[in-house]
Design an enzyme around this catalytic site. Structure first.
Site, PDB file in Angstrom:
ATOM      1  NE  ARG A  38      58.799  79.621  -5.530  1.00 35.57           N
ATOM      2  CZ  ARG A  38      57.686  78.917  -5.394  1.00 35.57           C
ATOM      3  NH1 ARG A  38      56.906  78.693  -6.443  1.00 35.57           N
ATOM      4  NH2 ARG A  38      57.318  78.443  -4.225  1.00 35.57           N
ATOM      5  CB  SER A  54      63.258  80.693   0.009  1.00 35.93           C
ATOM      6  OG  SER A  54      62.189  80.165   0.770  1.00 35.93           O
ATOM      7  CD  GLU A 105      62.805  81.213  -4.196  1.00 33.12           C
ATOM      8  OE1 GLU A 105      61.742  81.663  -3.745  1.00 33.12           O
ATOM      9  OE2 GLU A 105      63.039  79.991  -4.290  1.00 33.12           O
TER      10      GLU A 105
END
Length: 328
Positions: A180, A229, A299
């Site tokens: 990520r 998320s 996130e």
């Protein structure tokens, strides 16, 4: 609130710009969480060259923020000062098949569309995009992935425009992809990328895509106002597990609620403010830290200004919770 007209205030000559310029454009309409104040100036460039021309004329002290489909953005209620750049589907939403398993796609292409076009062409390796909301610009920067596959596995090179208006080209290795995250230049707006997959029967690819979609529909609240998320998975665990263990499934502040279906998803139940959502997220972080010692990382990207007199402190604890905190 509203901002001063940036073009008039700074005397910008935008007569040669072909894209759309909109002052004080509300951003709640383009974020999946449906909250947020206005952009001081929203710019939708016509193409890469138009974006480069605009960036060249824009004084360097004016902040610039690119946004995609708004799927993982929490824009604060005070809005965003400076220029918000959103790539349009017309200028940056095409996918072209170039042979040998190669696809060229604009940064505004939804992740799902890339998966669909790859399936049509009999190119495997992109089915995981079927379950990822958002557009390729964000996927390229954050190395979006799912079901054991990531953007780094299929991206070859990309094109971008720097803050100074230079058009640059980067290879996969230049971004140093990891979970990520990437080392992509923070001042560069991606406009196009080249991907490569492998040959496969379209029927097999579509079966894999259907499995991805089915899993997402069963496990995630995709029909709600959500931003995907909320937190990154901590090392060696899953965010939802530590959130659940801390008793935060169904936790609600104002109009913001942690999903009962998947407790790493925040939901705008209909009347949430950005403050409600951010306060909920920080309360969850505080409870997880207290319960397990894990510091969850956001996130969802939180952007913009708080309204006057409003702030949300990191890891706001129980002593800072307002009335209206509830469990389902």
């Amino acid at each position: 609130m509203s901002f001063p007209d940036l073009i008039a205030e700074r005397g910008l000559d935008v007569s040669g710009i072909r894209g759309k310029l909109t002052p004080n454009q509300p951003l709640s309409a383009i974020t999946w969480l449906r909250v947020g104040g206005p952009a001081q100036l929203l710019f939708q460039p016509a193409d890469t060259e138009d974006l480069a021309a605009f960036m060249k004329l824009l004084p360097e002290d004016i902040p610039v923020l690119p946004v995609g489909l708004g799927s993982n953005l929490l824009v604060r209620d005070g809005g965003i000062a400076g220029v918000v750049i959103r790539l349009s589907g017309r200028g940056f939403g095409q996918v072209n098949v170039e042979g040998g398993g190669v696809l060229r796609a604009g940064a505004a292409v939804p992740d799902r569309k890339l998966a669909e076009e790859a399936a049509k062409a009999g190119i495997a390796g992109f089915a995981f995009y079927s379950g990822i909301p958002g557009a390729l610009g964000g996927a390229l920067r954050m190395n979006a992935g799912a079901h054991g596959a990531e953007t780094k596995d299929v991206m070859m090179d990309l094109t971008g425009v720097t803050r100074r208006g230079e058009i640059i080209h980067l290879k996969n290795a230049d971004l140093h992809y990891r979970y990520r995250h990437s080392d992509a230049p923070s001042d560069t707006i991606f406009t196009e990328a080249v991907f490569k997959g492998r040959p496969e029967r379209s029927e097999a690819i579509r079966a894999e895509m259907a499995a991805v979609v089915e899993h997402r529909e069963k496990a995630q609240p995709i029909r709600e106002k959500t931003g995907g998320s909320t937190f990154k998975n901590p090392p060696g665990s899953s965010a939802w597990k530590v959130i659940d263990a801390a008793g935060c499934r169904g936790l609600q502040i104002g109009g913001a609620r942690m999903s009962d279906m998947h407790c790493n998803f925040m939901i705008n139940t209909g009347e949430a403010t950005a403050e409600d959502l951010e306060r909920l997220g920080e309360t969850v972080r505080a409870r997880v830290l207290e319960h397990s010692g894990i510091e969850l990382e956001w996130e969802i990207k939180r952007l913009g200004l708080f309204p006057e007199g409003v702030s949300v402190e990191p890891f706001c604890g129980r002593e800072n919770e307002r009335e209206g905190v509830a469990h389902g």
